[in-house]
Design an enzyme around this catalytic site. Structure first.
Site, mmCIF file in Angstrom:
data_model
loop_
_atom_site.group_PDB
_atom_site.id
_atom_site.type_symbol
_atom_site.label_atom_id
_atom_site.label_comp_id
_atom_site.label_asym_id
_atom_site.label_seq_id
_atom_site.Cartn_x
_atom_site.Cartn_y
_atom_site.Cartn_z
ATOM 1 N N TRP A 131 33.129 -3.669 13.555
ATOM 2 C CA TRP A 131 31.772 -3.644 13.654
ATOM 3 C C TRP A 131 31.499 -4.643 14.815
ATOM 4 C CZ3 TRP A 131 28.110 -7.434 13.212
ATOM 5 C CH2 TRP A 131 26.833 -7.092 13.131
ATOM 6 N N ASP A 150 29.781 1.815 10.174
ATOM 7 C CA ASP A 150 29.937 0.721 9.263
ATOM 8 C C ASP A 150 28.768 0.008 9.103
ATOM 9 O OD1 ASP A 150 32.463 1.473 8.242
ATOM 10 O OD2 ASP A 150 33.333 0.567 9.946
ATOM 11 N N ASP A 151 27.901 0.062 9.969
ATOM 12 C CA ASP A 151 26.514 -0.762 10.058
ATOM 13 C C ASP A 151 25.637 -0.187 8.939
ATOM 14 O OD1 ASP A 151 24.913 -2.542 11.901
ATOM 15 O OD2 ASP A 151 23.423 -1.093 10.946
ATOM 16 N N LEU A 152 25.315 -1.071 8.022
ATOM 17 C CA LEU A 152 24.353 -0.778 6.817
ATOM 18 C C LEU A 152 23.205 -0.132 6.982
ATOM 19 C CD1 LEU A 152 24.184 -0.488 3.861
ATOM 20 C CD2 LEU A 152 23.467 -2.925 3.583
#
Length: 200
Positions: A131, A150-152
Site C-alpha cells: 500500500w 488494500d486501501d480501506l
C-alpha cells in the site's frame, strides 16, 4: 480532462462521481521518492494532523531540514524520539535510509521500472508494504493506472457507490472487475473516490 472523459464514458456510476466531486489538488513532491517514503512511514496509523506535526519536528532535527540518509543514520534513538517518533518507526526510517545508501531510491532509477517492478524493489524494506509503495506510485511518481485495493477507504467507497454485497475474496474479485473499466486511468478514478462524499 482526457482521463475524466474516458472514465465517464466507460462507467456511468463513475461519471456521476466525477460530476459531483471536485478534483484533488496535487501536492508537489518534486519527485523526491526518498523523502515521501519517510513521510509515509511517519504517517502510518496516526492522524494527518499528528503526522504533519511529527514530520515537521523530525525534519527540524537536521541542519538543512532534510534527513539525508547518512545524517539520519547518525542520529541517536533519543534524538529521533524527541520528534515524537516511536522506536518502531525510528527503525523503519533507518531501514529506508540504509536502503537508500545501499541500493538507491532516486526517481530517475525507479522511473525506468514498471509499477510492479517498483513494488517488488521497495517492499523488501521492513516497514514498507505494498500500500505504501502504491501511494508513492500515485502521488509522487504520477503513475496513471494504479489500483490500491488494500486501501480501506477505496473499498468502502466502491461498496457504497456500486451497492456491493459481497464480502471476502468475492468482494475483492468484484472490485477488480469494476476497476477494469477504468484502465488505463485507475489512479484518477481512485482520486475521485477518495474525495467523493456519498449522500446520506
Amino acid at each position: 480532462m482526457i482521463a475524466e472523459t474516458y472514465l465517464a464514458s466507460n462507467d456511468a456510476i463513475m461519471a456521476s462521481i466525477i460530476e459531483t466531486t471536485p478534483m484533488f489538488k496535487k501536492v508537489d513532491w518534486n519527485h523526491d521518492v526518498y523523502l515521501a517514503l519517510l513521510e509515509s512511514i511517519v504517517s502510518q496509523q496516526i492522524s494527518v494532523k499528528a503526522a504533519d506535526s511529527i514530520f515537521t519536528r523530525f525534519r527540524a532535527l537536521f541542519d538543512d531540514a532534510y534527513p539525508h540518509p547518512e545524517s539520519l543514520l547518525s542520529k541517536t534513538a533519543e534524538e529521533l524520539r524527541s520528534a515524537g517518533l516511536s522506536l518502531q518507526k525510528i527503525k523503519y526510517l533507518q531501514n529506508v535510509a540504509l536502503f537508500a545508501i545501499e541500493n538507491g531510491i532516486d526517481y530517475e532509477k525507479l522511473q525506468k521500472l514498471t509499477d510492479e517492478e517498483i513494488v517488488r524493489y521497495l517492499i523488501p524494506i521492513k516497514g514498507v508494504g505494498r500500500w505504501t509503495v502504491e501511494m508513492l506510485l500515485m502521488f509522487v511518481m504520477d503513475r496513471p493506472d494504479v489500483f490500491p485495493i488494500d486501501d480501506l477507504v477505496i473499498r468502502q467507497k466502491m461498496v457504497r457507490a456500486y451497492n456491493l454485497t459481497e464480502t471476502g475474496r468475492a468482494l475483492y474479485k468484484e472490485l477488480h472487475v469494476i476497476a477494469e473499466n477504468w484502465r488505463p486511468y485507475r489512479t484518477m478514478a481512485c482520486h475521485y473516490l477518495w474525495r467523493w462524499k456519498p449522500e446520506l
